[in-house]
Each structure stands twice: as C-alpha cells, then as structure tokens.
Write an enzyme that holds these catalytic residues in place. Structure first.
Site, PDB file in Angstrom:
ATOM      1  N   SER A 198     -16.034 -25.438  -3.130  1.00 36.01           N
ATOM      2  CA  SER A 198     -15.455 -24.343  -2.351  1.00 36.01           C
ATOM      3  C   SER A 198     -13.943 -24.370  -2.426  1.00 36.01           C
ATOM      4  O   SER A 198     -13.320 -25.428  -2.443  1.00 36.01           O
ATOM      5  CB  SER A 198     -15.864 -24.440  -0.882  1.00 36.01           C
ATOM      6  OG  SER A 198     -15.151 -23.464  -0.146  1.00 36.01           O
ATOM      7  N   LYS A 235     -23.143 -26.657   0.954  1.00 41.28           N
ATOM      8  CA  LYS A 235     -22.238 -25.575   0.520  1.00 41.28           C
ATOM      9  C   LYS A 235     -22.722 -24.226   1.046  1.00 41.28           C
ATOM     10  O   LYS A 235     -21.927 -23.389   1.474  1.00 41.28           O
ATOM     11  CB  LYS A 235     -22.144 -25.559  -1.016  1.00 41.28           C
ATOM     12  CG  LYS A 235     -21.367 -24.365  -1.591  1.00 41.28           C
ATOM     13  CD  LYS A 235     -19.912 -24.421  -1.177  1.00 41.28           C
ATOM     14  CE  LYS A 235     -19.027 -23.240  -1.478  1.00 41.28           C
ATOM     15  NZ  LYS A 235     -19.424 -22.132  -2.237  1.00 41.28           N
ATOM     16  N   HIS A 294     -21.873 -24.062   4.642  1.00 39.76           N
ATOM     17  CA  HIS A 294     -20.419 -23.841   4.685  1.00 39.76           C
ATOM     18  C   HIS A 294     -20.132 -22.343   4.538  1.00 39.76           C
ATOM     19  O   HIS A 294     -19.360 -21.762   5.310  1.00 39.76           O
ATOM     20  CB  HIS A 294     -19.754 -24.638   3.557  1.00 39.76           C
ATOM     21  CG  HIS A 294     -18.364 -24.184   3.205  1.00 39.76           C
ATOM     22  ND1 HIS A 294     -18.115 -23.026   2.493  1.00 39.76           N
ATOM     23  CD2 HIS A 294     -17.151 -24.711   3.494  1.00 39.76           C
ATOM     24  CE1 HIS A 294     -16.809 -22.874   2.361  1.00 39.76           C
ATOM     25  NE2 HIS A 294     -16.208 -23.880   2.950  1.00 39.76           N
ATOM     26  N   ASN A 295     -20.751 -21.728   3.572  1.00 38.08           N
ATOM     27  CA  ASN A 295     -20.517 -20.292   3.364  1.00 38.08           C
ATOM     28  C   ASN A 295     -21.024 -19.470   4.539  1.00 38.08           C
ATOM     29  O   ASN A 295     -20.402 -18.477   4.920  1.00 38.08           O
ATOM     30  CB  ASN A 295     -21.197 -19.815   2.078  1.00 38.08           C
ATOM     31  CG  ASN A 295     -20.436 -20.239   0.837  1.00 38.08           C
ATOM     32  OD1 ASN A 295     -19.722 -21.243   0.862  1.00 38.08           O
ATOM     33  ND2 ASN A 295     -20.595 -19.503  -0.241  1.00 38.08           N
ATOM     34  N   GLU A 352     -18.530 -19.688   7.121  1.00 40.44           N
ATOM     35  CA  GLU A 352     -17.409 -18.845   6.660  1.00 40.44           C
ATOM     36  C   GLU A 352     -17.662 -17.369   7.041  1.00 40.44           C
ATOM     37  O   GLU A 352     -16.756 -16.683   7.528  1.00 40.44           O
ATOM     38  CB  GLU A 352     -17.279 -19.016   5.148  1.00 40.44           C
ATOM     39  CG  GLU A 352     -16.226 -18.197   4.457  1.00 40.44           C
ATOM     40  CD  GLU A 352     -16.313 -18.406   2.937  1.00 40.44           C
ATOM     41  OE1 GLU A 352     -16.381 -19.564   2.477  1.00 40.44           O
ATOM     42  OE2 GLU A 352     -16.341 -17.390   2.210  1.00 40.44           O
ATOM     43  N   LYS A 358     -22.582 -11.988  -1.606  1.00 36.05           N
ATOM     44  CA  LYS A 358     -23.245 -12.460  -2.827  1.00 36.05           C
ATOM     45  C   LYS A 358     -24.517 -13.233  -2.541  1.00 36.05           C
ATOM     46  O   LYS A 358     -25.205 -13.659  -3.458  1.00 36.05           O
ATOM     47  CB  LYS A 358     -22.291 -13.339  -3.630  1.00 36.05           C
ATOM     48  CG  LYS A 358     -21.232 -12.535  -4.366  1.00 36.05           C
ATOM     49  CD  LYS A 358     -20.528 -13.413  -5.362  1.00 36.05           C
ATOM     50  CE  LYS A 358     -19.485 -12.650  -6.152  1.00 36.05           C
ATOM     51  NZ  LYS A 358     -18.538 -13.591  -6.763  1.00 36.05           N
ATOM     52  N   ARG A 395     -22.266  -7.258   7.958  1.00 40.81           N
ATOM     53  CA  ARG A 395     -21.947  -6.806   6.590  1.00 40.81           C
ATOM     54  C   ARG A 395     -22.970  -5.772   6.119  1.00 40.81           C
ATOM     55  O   ARG A 395     -22.623  -4.806   5.429  1.00 40.81           O
ATOM     56  CB  ARG A 395     -21.924  -7.991   5.622  1.00 40.81           C
ATOM     57  CG  ARG A 395     -20.745  -8.912   5.874  1.00 40.81           C
ATOM     58  CD  ARG A 395     -20.443  -9.753   4.660  1.00 40.81           C
ATOM     59  NE  ARG A 395     -19.564 -10.860   4.998  1.00 40.81           N
ATOM     60  CZ  ARG A 395     -19.081 -11.719   4.113  1.00 40.81           C
ATOM     61  NH1 ARG A 395     -19.397 -11.599   2.839  1.00 40.81           N
ATOM     62  NH2 ARG A 395     -18.285 -12.693   4.491  1.00 40.81           N
TER      63      ARG A 395
END
Ligand code: 2AM
Length: 470
Positions: free
Chosen positions: A128, A183, A186-187, A190, A261, A288
């Site tokens: 990242s 990860k 983590h995203n 985010e 994504k 989103r």
C-alpha cells in the site's frame, strides 16, 4: 559477483514501475511487461546498471539469480494466473513468485497451494502507498511460508517505508492469504476513513463554507489527533482553483461519482460472511454505490422536495463546531479501526493465522494511504494490552468515552445540515449498540417466534420457549 539480477518484476503500470525503481536502489532488477514497448520506454527513461529489461519471459527468468524472486505487479484476477502459467515452464523448484498486487485472498491461498505442489513458492504480498509509496517506501503486508519470508525479509525491509520510530513498515503477517487479507481490510478501513472525511466536508459545505475555507479547517485537523496522509493531501485538493477557464474551485467541478476497484466490497462481504459488524466499511461502499448512480439521483432529486428548511448555521457558530467535529471524526475513526480489527481477529481464528495486531497497526504508520497519528495510538494500545480487542483496551475506552458526546453532536449536526451520514451514523450506532447491555433484539425474537415459531430464550429462566402470541 554474478551479473544476474537479484529480483525480477513483471508488470510495468505505474505501481510496478515505481516499485522497480525503489528495488533498484539496492538490488539489481530485471523487468518485463506484456507490452514490450512499455518496458522499452521505462528502460529508456530509467534504465541503469541496476535496472534491465527483457522482452521475452525466458530471457527474463534466465537473467535472475536462483532461487529466483519474481514480483508480479499485474492486474488482480485472471492476469495473475495467466502470468504464473506462462512463467512456470521456465522456473525451477524453490523459485519464488511474489504477488504484489491487490489479489483477492482466496486466490492467493489457491495459488500458494498450487505452486507448493510443484515445489515452488508463492508469496502474497499486500503493498500500500499508491504511486508515491511504491517509489519511496510502501507499507508491505507479506503472507506465505516463514521460510520464504526469511529469504525476502532483507529485500522487503530495504524498500519499505519507515514507522514513527524509524523501523521498516513491513512485518511477517501470516500463512498463505494472510498478507492479502490484511491489505484488503486496510483498504476497507481506507474507504471508511475517506467517507467520514467526505461527510465532514459535506457538513461544512452545506453550511455555506467554500472549498478553501474547508481546506483551512482540514489543515487545522491535520495538526492534531487527526493528523494523517489523507487530511494532508485533502488541503491542496480543497484549495485548488480550476485551470480550465472558470473561477471555481476545482473540487466543485468534479463529478460526484466515486470509483471503486473491489477491495472495499470484498471486505464488506467478509464482514457479513464472518458475522462481524464492520458497518463503517460497508456503509462506505454503499455511499460509493449510491454516488455512482448519478443520473438516477438527479431524477429523484426532482421528485423529492426537501422537507427541511435550508438552515445554514451562522459562520461563527460553524467555527465553534470545528473542534466538536474533530472529536466526532476521531471517535468515528477509532470505531472504524475497531471494526476492521474485529474482522481480522475473527478471520485469524477461522483461518488459523497468528496475527499480531500491534505489528499490523505499526506497519500502517508509514507508507500506506491510511498512515496517520491514530495508528501510533493503536500500536501502543495493542502493545500494552497484549493485542486485546480495541474496544476493551483502557486507552481506547477512555478516548471513546471522552469523545462520545461530540460524536453524537457531529451526527445530529450532520442530520440537521442534510448530510447523508453513511459512516458517521453507522459508527455511532455500532458503538452504542455494542456497548449497551440491553439491546432491542428481544423484539425481533418476539416477532420471529410469532410468525415462524423460531423460539426464544428468557433473561430470567433457562430453557427454550415458544408462545402462542395471538
Ligand atoms: P500491459 O502493459 O501489457 O497491459 C497493469 O494492468 C499491468 O498488468 C500492466 O503492466 C499490464 O500489462 C499487466 N497485465 C494485465 N493483464 C495481463 C495479462 N493477462 N498478462 C500479462 N500482463 C498483464
């Protein structure tokens, strides 16, 4: 010394290019790209003694020291399998393929198994930091066998960002898909943090503040407990003027449709499947999704007249609210992290990963998109409490207690301003439900027993009960 390269890298989109340049500071690197021209352009611009390009996979593989270490920076999904498939004929036992992309963790688990059956090693490595991080030091979340980790550790430590103490932002996460799982979460975090910031932005905008005035507030936020990479980059974004012929702030001209994504969606689904409330992350994905339906929103906007008056608060009142919203955001972000770590804990138990949460918080201190002051607090909290769940740790309990009323105020102010609080609202509801001994699910149980004889338990007697309600 051999003239072979120590590392090979496949996939020269921006992240791949920058990671190759980062690696080449301390290692000899060979790069390959499916479209050869991209490789040639890259070598033309950045080629050096340490950085060479190969147009054919065979030549690429042969240029590497054994056991070969090949980093894939290709698009997640089928491309990874395609590249592995075309590499295999040229590889030897013991070679290591490292997937540095955003692969979905079940794919990583499958690939590791398939390659280990061929006596080759597959290592799933979350990276990242965006373009800048890849070049100057990302946060790295490696997963796979400890034996391979030992081989890769010196390389990954050299290219990683540094935490607040100057230590590399990389640590061994766990077996097989653990690195990509962390990860992914983590995203997800985010997503939640960005959405919370967007909701604060929306609150101020609804109260008549210009983008640059909000920039001034966010600049202040970036000097306190909300100090973070995301607040830092938001200031020039908020202040930027259009350069294409209007006098507007550029932000006001950007179409309000957010892209995604997939890592946020994967995290959200994981929460549902493992039965963990990660509503802040899920609501950020929902926000989103709603944003992406711009045309439909425009249509419905015409049908619904807002039943609340436009009650813009006076500027001096808004000014006084700045620290309140700061505290509200801080509490909400703590809640988003607590949820994310709850999911990691559940996954670790089910997947038999031995995750060290203090270390995970530590390696997020530098390089990655969510790097922030708050991660120092979380690292210390986890360390002191021997990796207990965040909700239970004294420091976090006291931070949530101290900022609780300001989170409530933030949510109620946001509602009054007409700001859809996907994440801030979810954070408050989740926290208040989770910290309340008496919930409302007795009512749900009553309904379920009435329409479906699903039975219920009592708080005052043992046993399973069913009642004829009507
Ligand atoms: P390209 O430049 O040839 O498109 C990000 O898309 C990176 O993944 C690019 O380097 C891209 O190569 C590579 N990539 C995407 N799909 C691929 C595939 N099926 N095989 C090999 N590389 C691929």
């Amino acid at each position: 010394m051999s003239d072979k390269s120590q590392i090979g890298l496949i996939g020269l989109a921006v992240m791949g290019q920058n990671l190759a340049r980062n690696l080449a500071r301390a290692h000899k690197v060979t790069v390959y790209n499916r479209t050869t021209e991209t490789m040639q352009d890259f070598i033309g611009e950045h080629g050096s003694e340490n950085l060479a390009g190969e147009a054919e996979l065979e030549g690429f593989v042969n240029s590497l020291e054994k056991p070969r270490k090949i980093i894939l920076m290709v698009k997640a999904g089928r491309a990874v399998d395609a590249v592995i498939g075309s590499l295999l004929p040229f590889l030897d036992k013991g070679d290591i393929i490292i997937d540095g992309g955003n692969s979905h963790f079940p794919d990583t688990i499958r690939r590791e198994k398939e390659l280990s059956e061929k006596d080759m090693n597959f290592f799933g490595c979350g990276v990242s930091g965006g373009e800048e991080g890849a070049l100057n030091g990302p946060s790295i979340m490696p997963g796979g066998s400890t034996k391979v980790w030992k081989e890769l550790e010196p390389i990954l430590k050299k290219i990683a960002a540094k935490d607040f103490e100057g230590e590399p932002c990389v640590t061994y996460i766990g077996e097989n898909g653990a690195g990509h799982y962390v990860k992914m979460v983590h995203n997800g975090i985010e997503y939640a943090v960005m959405q919370m910031m967007a909701e604060a932005y929306d609150f101020y905008r609804s109260n008549g503040l210009s983008a640059s005035e909000i920039g001034n507030i966010f600049e202040k936020y970036n000097q306190g407990k909300l100090k973070s990479f995301l607040f830092e980059i938001s200031v020039p974004i908020l202040r930027k003027k259009d350069e294409k012929g209007t006098d507007e702030y550029l932000l006001d001209l950007i179409l309000d449709k957010a892209g995604q994504k997939g890592t946020g969606r994967w995290t959200g689904i994981e929460g549902l499947e493992r039965g963990i409330d990660i509503s802040c992350i899920q609501q950020a994905v929902n926000a989103r999704i709603v944003s992406s339906r711009k045309n439909y929103r425009v249509e419905l906007d015409k049908k619904y007249k807002k039943p609340y008056a436009d009650k813009t608060l006076p500027k001096d009142v808004v000014k006084e609210l700045v620290p309140v919203i700061e505290n509200g955001l801080y509490a909400a972000m703590l809640i988003a992290y607590a949820q994310g770590f709850d999911l990691l804990r559940q996954a670790a138990e089910e997947m038999e990963w031995d995750l060290n949460y203090a270390e995970i918080a530590r390696i997020w201190q530098g390089g990655c998109i969510i790097r922030a002051q708050i991660l120092k607090t979380l690292t210390e909290a986890f360390k002191e409490a021997n990796n207990a769940p965040l909700w239970e740790i004294e420091q976090i309990v006291s931070d949530l207690q101290d900022n609780w009323l300001d989170l409530r105020a933030t949510v109620s102010l946001g509602v009054q301003a007409g700001t859809p609080l996907f994440c801030l609202g979810a954070a408050l509801a989740s926290f208040e439900a989770m910290s309340d001994a008496r919930g409302s699910a007795n009512f749900i149980q009553g309904l379920r027993d009435s329409f479906g004889a699903h039975t219920y338990k009592r708080i005052d007697q043992d046993g399973i009960f069913h009642t004829e309600w009507s």
